[in-house]
Design an enzyme around this catalytic site. Structure first.
Site, mmCIF file in Angstrom:
data_model
loop_
_atom_site.group_PDB
_atom_site.id
_atom_site.type_symbol
_atom_site.label_atom_id
_atom_site.label_comp_id
_atom_site.label_asym_id
_atom_site.label_seq_id
_atom_site.Cartn_x
_atom_site.Cartn_y
_atom_site.Cartn_z
ATOM 1 N N LEU A 119 -3.372 0.711 15.844
ATOM 2 C CA LEU A 119 -4.710 0.588 15.274
ATOM 3 C C LEU A 119 -5.235 -0.847 15.284
ATOM 4 O O LEU A 119 -6.382 -1.084 14.907
ATOM 5 C CB LEU A 119 -4.721 1.134 13.840
ATOM 6 C CG LEU A 119 -4.541 2.643 13.716
ATOM 7 C CD1 LEU A 119 -4.446 3.050 12.254
ATOM 8 C CD2 LEU A 119 -5.674 3.393 14.405
ATOM 9 N N LYS A 120 -4.406 -1.793 15.722
ATOM 10 C CA LYS A 120 -4.893 -3.163 15.856
ATOM 11 C C LYS A 120 -5.566 -3.386 17.211
ATOM 12 O O LYS A 120 -6.238 -4.395 17.412
ATOM 13 C CB LYS A 120 -3.742 -4.152 15.672
ATOM 14 C CG LYS A 120 -3.190 -4.170 14.254
ATOM 15 C CD LYS A 120 -2.078 -5.187 14.101
ATOM 16 C CE LYS A 120 -1.559 -5.207 12.669
ATOM 17 N NZ LYS A 120 -0.446 -6.172 12.487
ATOM 18 N N GLY B 24 3.562 -4.343 -5.114
ATOM 19 C CA GLY B 24 4.210 -3.633 -6.214
ATOM 20 C C GLY B 24 4.892 -2.376 -5.733
ATOM 21 O O GLY B 24 4.595 -1.864 -4.645
ATOM 22 N N HIS B 25 5.812 -1.874 -6.542
ATOM 23 C CA HIS B 25 6.464 -0.592 -6.283
ATOM 24 C C HIS B 25 6.623 0.141 -7.610
ATOM 25 O O HIS B 25 6.209 -0.352 -8.664
ATOM 26 C CB HIS B 25 7.804 -0.779 -5.576
ATOM 27 C CG HIS B 25 7.663 -1.061 -4.107
ATOM 28 N ND1 HIS B 25 7.117 -0.139 -3.223
ATOM 29 C CD2 HIS B 25 7.964 -2.164 -3.371
ATOM 30 C CE1 HIS B 25 7.108 -0.656 -2.011
ATOM 31 N NE2 HIS B 25 7.609 -1.883 -2.074
ATOM 32 N N ASP B 26 7.215 1.310 -7.537
ATOM 33 C CA ASP B 26 7.244 2.231 -8.673
ATOM 34 C C ASP B 26 7.658 1.564 -9.980
ATOM 35 O O ASP B 26 6.992 1.703 -11.008
ATOM 36 C CB ASP B 26 8.195 3.392 -8.355
ATOM 37 C CG ASP B 26 7.988 4.579 -9.276
ATOM 38 O OD1 ASP B 26 7.170 5.461 -8.953
ATOM 39 O OD2 ASP B 26 8.643 4.622 -10.329
ATOM 40 N N ASN C 129 7.475 -1.428 -10.909
ATOM 41 C CA ASN C 129 6.470 -2.393 -11.387
ATOM 42 C C ASN C 129 5.308 -1.690 -12.082
ATOM 43 O O ASN C 129 4.816 -2.158 -13.105
ATOM 44 C CB ASN C 129 5.939 -3.223 -10.225
ATOM 45 C CG ASN C 129 7.041 -3.826 -9.382
ATOM 46 O OD1 ASN C 129 7.087 -3.635 -8.177
ATOM 47 N ND2 ASN C 129 7.967 -4.540 -10.004
ATOM 48 N N TYR C 130 4.883 -0.544 -11.541
ATOM 49 C CA TYR C 130 3.791 0.210 -12.160
ATOM 50 C C TYR C 130 4.257 0.784 -13.508
ATOM 51 O O TYR C 130 3.500 0.806 -14.483
ATOM 52 C CB TYR C 130 3.311 1.339 -11.250
ATOM 53 C CG TYR C 130 3.098 0.922 -9.815
ATOM 54 C CD1 TYR C 130 2.520 -0.309 -9.513
ATOM 55 C CD2 TYR C 130 3.475 1.737 -8.759
ATOM 56 C CE1 TYR C 130 2.333 -0.708 -8.185
ATOM 57 C CE2 TYR C 130 3.285 1.357 -7.446
ATOM 58 C CZ TYR C 130 2.727 0.135 -7.162
ATOM 59 O OH TYR C 130 2.541 -0.257 -5.857
ATOM 60 N N ASP D 14 4.958 6.816 -8.091
ATOM 61 C CA ASP D 14 4.660 7.144 -6.694
ATOM 62 C C ASP D 14 4.190 8.590 -6.544
ATOM 63 O O ASP D 14 3.172 8.858 -5.901
ATOM 64 C CB ASP D 14 5.903 6.935 -5.829
ATOM 65 C CG ASP D 14 6.178 5.471 -5.541
ATOM 66 O OD1 ASP D 14 5.387 4.617 -5.978
ATOM 67 O OD2 ASP D 14 7.184 5.183 -4.874
#
Length: 397
Positions: free
Chosen positions: A78-79, A142-144, A146-147, A173
């Site tokens: 997609l680039k 961030g990941h799970d 962190n949330y 997630d």
């Protein structure tokens, strides 16, 4: 597993899946199971990061195989300008685009919602991100965990002695991301039936997680009590709602909330004097815990499970995964089945979570190989065999 049906609930709905890893994969698989035509658009050469995660059966990741059935795979860079043109052609006939990049990435690629909605005004585009498209954390990584930490959720797990611990499930997630995205996409498709127009959906895993907090947020918002693991009734502080070790070092869970279950339990263990003290605190709770720990250590877990089940008391043994999938209830609900894969052979699949009486979920395709459907999709878009060969050589696909 139900396979006979006249039509699928989402038959005719076309989904372009640009996501990687767990939140997007779960979302689009749930849509695919209900009949949506999900085209997984992956990076040439590597594909979804999840393809490389252990355990690897032969060549494919076990978690990838459990998250990507009923999807096709197209590899597109997609680039590249030509890759973007392939995507734009796909968007003309799509109903839904799901993406999980950081906010701003789709716009920088030139394929943000404002551009895509001009190509297809009926398009529903769903962005799944950690913190959403607005706010001071919109571009933060961030990941799970962190949330969970940010929303006050992580402190619900653990005890005063251990402090917060990492939960074993990706709650933000899947619960805050995948399920909220499915809910939003289906709602937007229904709204489109009435309006004729698509819309943009901003799904934040953090926002979605907050919805799960109602019971515990009530303590903080209405009583000024900070809910922490091991300090509140449903966070490990109640003897009637807890986990106990048995004689064989296995564990049993108690889930007694209603008073009539508590009364029956007190009679079963020979402590009728506790009937009016279901939710003790302080020293009273400590005494109950001490007695219950001794009681449950008097017999192995299977004996306790049978006694509690016969007395109709909410309880269950803490099963291993192997025990869980062998359980008669799991089998009756068809929560594990097998399918054939061209490379991996016979592989397991987790069953469909909802049973439909008229339009059931079904297994139509095994998880795709990377770029397995390149020629099929590109021929349908009007590309010639020579053009496809050239794009492959130039690593556009």
């Amino acid at each position: 597993m139900t396979t006979k049906q006249t039509f699928a609930a989402l038959d005719g709905v076309s989904v372009l899946d640009l996501t990687r890893l767990l939140p997007g994969a779960t979302c689009t698989m749930l849509l695919a199971d209900l009949g949506a035509d999900v085209l997984k658009i992956e990076q040439p050469g590597t594909g979804d990061y999840n393809r490389a995660f252990a355990p690897i059966k032969r060549k494919e990741s076990g978690s990838f195989l459990l998250l990507n059935r009923n999807k096709r795979s197209l590899t597109v860079n997609l680039k590249s300008e030509e890759g973007k043109e392939i995507f734009r052609r796909l968007v003309k006939h799509a109903d839904v685009v799901v993406e999980g990049f950081r906010p701003g990435v789709m716009d920088r690629l030139g394929i943000g919602y404002s551009t895509l909605s001009e190509i297809n005004p009926r398009l529903v585009m769903c962005s799944i991100s950690g913190f959403g498209q607005t706010g001071p954390l919109r571009e933060s990584s961030g990941h799970d965990v962190n949330y969970l930490a940010l929303t006050g959720t992580l402190q619900l797990f653990g005890t005063p002695a251990t402090g917060p611990i990492v939960p074993g499930l990706s709650i933000a997630d899947v619960g805050g991301g995948s399920l909220m995205a499915v809910y939003a996409i289906l709602s937007a498709l229904l709204a489109r039936v009435r309006s004729g127009e698509g819309q943009y959906l901003d799904v934040s895993m953090t926002d979605g997680l907050v919805t799960w907090l109602a019971y515990h947020a009530a303590d903080a918002l209405f009583a000024g009590i900070e809910p922490r693991g091991g300090e509140r009734p449903f966070l490990g502080a109640a003897p009637c709602y807890n986990v106990y070790e048995c004689a064989d070092r296995r564990h049993i869970s108690l889930g007694i909330i209603e008073s009539h279950f508590w009364t029956a339990f007190c009679d079963l263990i020979g402590h009728p004097e506790w009937k009016d003290d279901q939710w003790p605190v302080g020293e009273s709770a400590a005494r109950q815990f001490a007695v219950l720990r001794d009681i449950f250590r008097s017999a192995p877990v299977h004996e306790w499970a049978a006694r509690l089940e016969n007395a109709d008391i909410p309880a269950a043994p803490v099963n291993t995964m192997a025990e869980a999938f062998a359980h008669p209830q799991m089998k009756a609900r068809e929560l594990l089945y097998t399918c054939d894969h061209p490379v991996e052979g016979t592989i397991p699949q987790l069953g469909f979570p909802v049973k439909f009486s008229r339009t059931p979920a079904s297994h139509r395709m095994s998880p795709p190989l990377l770029g397995e459907h390149n020629e099929e999709v590109l021929f349908r878009l009007g590309y010639t065999e020579d053009e496809i060969s050239r794009m492959r050589e130039e690593k556009i696909i």
